[in-house]
Design an enzyme around this catalytic site. Structure first.
Site, short mmCIF file in Angstrom:
data_model
loop_
_atom_site.label_atom_id
_atom_site.label_comp_id
_atom_site.label_asym_id
_atom_site.label_seq_id
_atom_site.Cartn_x
_atom_site.Cartn_y
_atom_site.Cartn_z
N HIS A 77 0.95 -1.26 -0.03
CA HIS A 77 -0.12 0.03 0.06
C HIS A 77 0.98 1.26 -0.01
CE1 HIS A 77 -3.96 -1.99 1.75
NE2 HIS A 77 -3.30 -2.54 0.57
N GLU A 79 0.84 4.04 1.75
CA GLU A 79 1.30 4.43 2.93
C GLU A 79 2.73 3.75 3.45
OE1 GLU A 79 -1.88 3.70 1.94
OE2 GLU A 79 -2.96 3.84 3.61
N CYS A 103 -5.85 1.41 5.61
CA CYS A 103 -6.36 -0.25 6.08
C CYS A 103 -5.58 -0.22 7.51
CB CYS A 103 -6.09 -1.18 5.35
SG CYS A 103 -4.33 -1.63 5.19
N CYS A 106 -1.85 -0.61 7.56
CA CYS A 106 -1.05 0.89 7.14
C CYS A 106 -1.31 1.40 8.53
CB CYS A 106 -1.51 1.24 6.07
SG CYS A 106 -1.11 0.60 4.50
#
Length: 159
Positions: A77, A79, A103, A106
């Protein structure tokens, strides 16, 4: 003197996050991220994609199928990419600008890195357990999360 084309720091960093999202090869969800220091410098950038060395054409980008046939087990992801891409010593006190609410995985990385504020664009998965868990952890850890409020300025950037 007031400048006509002046944009706020939120507009600037969210714009950089949106631009970073365009690097993602994910056909369904392009997500970008920009980490900014307390004195408004870019600390790191990220977008959702495969780990270094993994060819985008050799891994699946599908949303449905068996776990090994979908993107979910392979994609890093935005992040986490931005946190891992950071070349400095410490992200404590930074803000993270991300085009989609983080999420739970993250959120853990954001909390552990010392980032103190999340500015997000969309929260389209707010009803999922992942995002509910994310918000619960972020609140418990004292990480501020707020929706980015666009000013409806239309900026056209030619590259």
């Amino acid at each position: 003197m007031k400048r006509a084309n002046y944009i706020s720091w939120d507009e600037y960093f969210m714009g950089v996050a949106k631009l970073s999202a365009l690097r993602s090869k994910d056909p369904g969800t392009q997500v970008g991220c920009c980490i900014a220091t307390a004195d408004n410098r870019i600390a790191s950038l990220g977008y959702n994609g495969l780990p270094r060395g993994c060819n985008d054409d050799e891994f699946p980008w599908d949303r449905e199928g068996t776990p090994l046939e979908t993107k979910y087990l392979y994609v890093v992801h935005s992040e986490l990419n931005a946190i891992l891409n950071f070349a400095g010593d410490d992200l404590s006190g930074c803000k993270i600008y991300v085009t989609l609410f983080p999420c739970n995985e993250c959120a853990k990385a954001i909390i552990q890195s010392g980032i103190k504020e999340i500015v997000y664009g969309e929260d389209r998965y707010a009803d999922t357990d992942s995002v509910k868990a994310s918000k619960k952890m972020l609140d418990a850890a004292g990480v501020i999360h707020r929706k980015y409020t666009p000013t409806n300025k239309k900026l056209i950037i030619e590259v």
